[in-house]
Write an enzyme that holds these catalytic residues in place. Sequence first.
Site, PDB file in Angstrom:
ATOM      1  N   ASP A 219      -1.198  17.248  12.638  1.00  0.00           N
ATOM      2  CA  ASP A 219      -2.095  16.775  11.564  1.00  0.00           C
ATOM      3  C   ASP A 219      -3.277  17.535  11.405  1.00  0.00           C
ATOM      4  O   ASP A 219      -3.547  18.614  12.373  1.00  0.00           O
ATOM      5  CB  ASP A 219      -2.415  15.243  12.104  1.00  0.00           C
ATOM      6  CG  ASP A 219      -3.296  14.376  10.984  1.00  0.00           C
ATOM      7  OD1 ASP A 219      -2.929  14.641   9.926  1.00  0.00           O
ATOM      8  OD2 ASP A 219      -4.236  13.718  11.593  1.00  0.00           O
ATOM      9  N   SER A 220      -4.057  17.275  10.191  1.00  0.00           N
ATOM     10  CA  SER A 220      -5.165  17.865  10.033  1.00  0.00           C
ATOM     11  C   SER A 220      -6.238  17.582  11.073  1.00  0.00           C
ATOM     12  O   SER A 220      -7.295  18.238  11.300  1.00  0.00           O
ATOM     13  CB  SER A 220      -5.455  17.383   8.657  1.00  0.00           C
ATOM     14  OG  SER A 220      -5.605  16.030   8.617  1.00  0.00           O
TER      15      SER A 220
ATOM     16  N   GLY B  59      -6.565  16.194   2.556  1.00  0.00           N
ATOM     17  CA  GLY B  59      -6.362  15.255   1.483  1.00  0.00           C
ATOM     18  C   GLY B  59      -6.968  15.475   0.425  1.00  0.00           C
ATOM     19  O   GLY B  59      -6.514  15.104  -0.826  1.00  0.00           O
TER      20      GLY B  59
ATOM     21  N   CYS C 153       1.158  13.855   9.199  1.00  0.00           N
ATOM     22  CA  CYS C 153      -0.029  13.734   8.111  1.00  0.00           C
ATOM     23  C   CYS C 153       0.800  13.470   6.894  1.00  0.00           C
ATOM     24  O   CYS C 153       1.526  14.360   6.570  1.00  0.00           O
ATOM     25  CB  CYS C 153      -0.482  15.129   8.174  1.00  0.00           C
ATOM     26  SG  CYS C 153      -1.677  15.422   6.938  1.00  0.00           S
TER      27      CYS C 153
ATOM     28  N   GLU D  12     -12.791   8.807  10.938  1.00  0.00           N
ATOM     29  CA  GLU D  12     -13.243   9.768  11.745  1.00  0.00           C
ATOM     30  C   GLU D  12     -14.728   9.756  12.404  1.00  0.00           C
ATOM     31  O   GLU D  12     -14.845  10.037  13.778  1.00  0.00           O
ATOM     32  CB  GLU D  12     -13.670  11.210  10.870  1.00  0.00           C
ATOM     33  CG  GLU D  12     -12.162  11.728  10.475  1.00  0.00           C
ATOM     34  CD  GLU D  12     -11.459  12.830  11.273  1.00  0.00           C
ATOM     35  OE1 GLU D  12     -12.236  13.315  12.208  1.00  0.00           O
ATOM     36  OE2 GLU D  12     -10.142  12.923  11.373  1.00  0.00           O
TER      37      GLU D  12
ATOM     38  N   CYS E   7      -1.361   7.292   4.974  1.00  0.00           N
ATOM     39  CA  CYS E   7      -2.166   8.094   5.440  1.00  0.00           C
ATOM     40  C   CYS E   7      -1.978   7.726   7.275  1.00  0.00           C
ATOM     41  O   CYS E   7      -2.474   6.527   7.567  1.00  0.00           O
ATOM     42  CB  CYS E   7      -3.565   8.081   4.924  1.00  0.00           C
ATOM     43  SG  CYS E   7      -4.772   9.183   6.023  1.00  0.00           S
TER      44      CYS E   7
ATOM     45  N   HIS F 158      -4.483   8.143   9.197  1.00  0.00           N
ATOM     46  CA  HIS F 158      -5.763   7.586   9.750  1.00  0.00           C
ATOM     47  C   HIS F 158      -5.811   6.139   9.360  1.00  0.00           C
ATOM     48  O   HIS F 158      -6.489   5.371  10.327  1.00  0.00           O
ATOM     49  CB  HIS F 158      -6.962   8.366   9.061  1.00  0.00           C
ATOM     50  CG  HIS F 158      -7.346   9.524   9.692  1.00  0.00           C
ATOM     51  ND1 HIS F 158      -6.702  10.504   9.528  1.00  0.00           N
ATOM     52  CD2 HIS F 158      -8.347   9.977   9.928  1.00  0.00           C
ATOM     53  CE1 HIS F 158      -7.210  11.490   9.937  1.00  0.00           C
ATOM     54  NE2 HIS F 158      -8.452  11.258  10.258  1.00  0.00           N
TER      55      HIS F 158
HETATM   56  N1  DGL Z   1      -3.961  12.651   8.255  1.00  0.00           N
HETATM   57  C1  DGL Z   1      -4.051  13.056   6.662  1.00  0.00           C
HETATM   58  C2  DGL Z   1      -3.039  12.094   5.960  1.00  0.00           C
HETATM   59  O1  DGL Z   1      -2.274  11.478   6.703  1.00  0.00           O
HETATM   60  C3  DGL Z   1      -5.515  12.213   6.386  1.00  0.00           C
HETATM   61  C4  DGL Z   1      -6.607  13.278   6.707  1.00  0.00           C
HETATM   62  C5  DGL Z   1      -6.878  14.569   5.616  1.00  0.00           C
HETATM   63  O2  DGL Z   1      -7.196  14.159   4.601  1.00  0.00           O
HETATM   64  O3  DGL Z   1      -6.919  15.243   6.314  1.00  0.00           O
HETATM   65  O4  DGL Z   1      -2.773  12.290   5.011  1.00  0.00           O
END
Ligand code: DGL
Length: 277
Positions: free
Chosen positions: A12-13, A45, A75, A157, A189, A191
């Site tokens: 993931d990011s 994102g 992600c 975050e 998402c 998160h």
């Molecule tokens: N994990 C990213 C998602 O599911 C969200 C965080 C980001 O923007 O990097 O889209």
Amino acid sequence: MVSAGAPLGVFDSGLGGLTVVRALRRSLPGEHIVYLGDTARVPYGTRSAETILRYARSCAAELTQRGVKALVIACNTVSAVAVERLRAELDLPVMGVIVPGATAVVRVAEQHGAQRVGVLGTLGTIASNAYPRAVAQLSTRIEVIGQAAPLLVPLVEEGWLEGDVPRLAVRRYLEPLVAAGVGALVLGCTHYPLLHGLIAEVATELRGAPLPVVDSAEATVTLVEAWMREGIIGQRAGGALGRLELLVTDRPTSFAEQAGRFLTEPLPEVELIELRP
Ligand code: DGL
């Protein structure tokens, strides 16, 4: 095929993909997992599709080099723009979170007789139209209403999961979806599952009745299990708890602190790595 005892590679990011790891640990505790959070470049994102693809390639290269048996792109933003390309370029099973999330929300919508479903996601995910495309493959009757919710990633975050600030932000993002009459919602998402309770509560307030909320992290693990049953991914034998490795590209200490919110087990040391561009 890489051996069944090899780890699953999950990336993931940043932190959000740990919601997928949490669901994997619950359902498939015997699997080894290598998790990579590209914390030096989060958020993805808000970036262009070309940049997201470049970042995704470097994460995938790191994990394949470590001998993973499959890649789980935990992600939505990467899944929205890069899953097909990575699948074509790599010689191992590659799974994203969008098809599982879309499948789960269509099932829930059908159970509740809903003709419109809402998707909350990042700007990149909503702009890509990946959810409407995935839902259209499954049902021609269900309409998808997308809503970008860019403030929710930094709130998660920061660990701001309750109180006035996340409640107001969630309310602003849900109002148009409830006004459009959605009958189910997918958290598009990784998160957002951390805000699941708050989102469900605010949606109920706005709608005057509960709104079914689907989590793409849980739905993804259901697909991993299905791929294992079908022999697409090998399943590790033996009952012992699998090893968990956590890799990040920046700030391992703060990642370790935040990761405690996602995972209930004692965490391994978080390793700082550098990705090739
Ligand atoms: N994990 C990213 C998602 O599911 C969200 C965080 C980001 O923007 O990097 O889209």
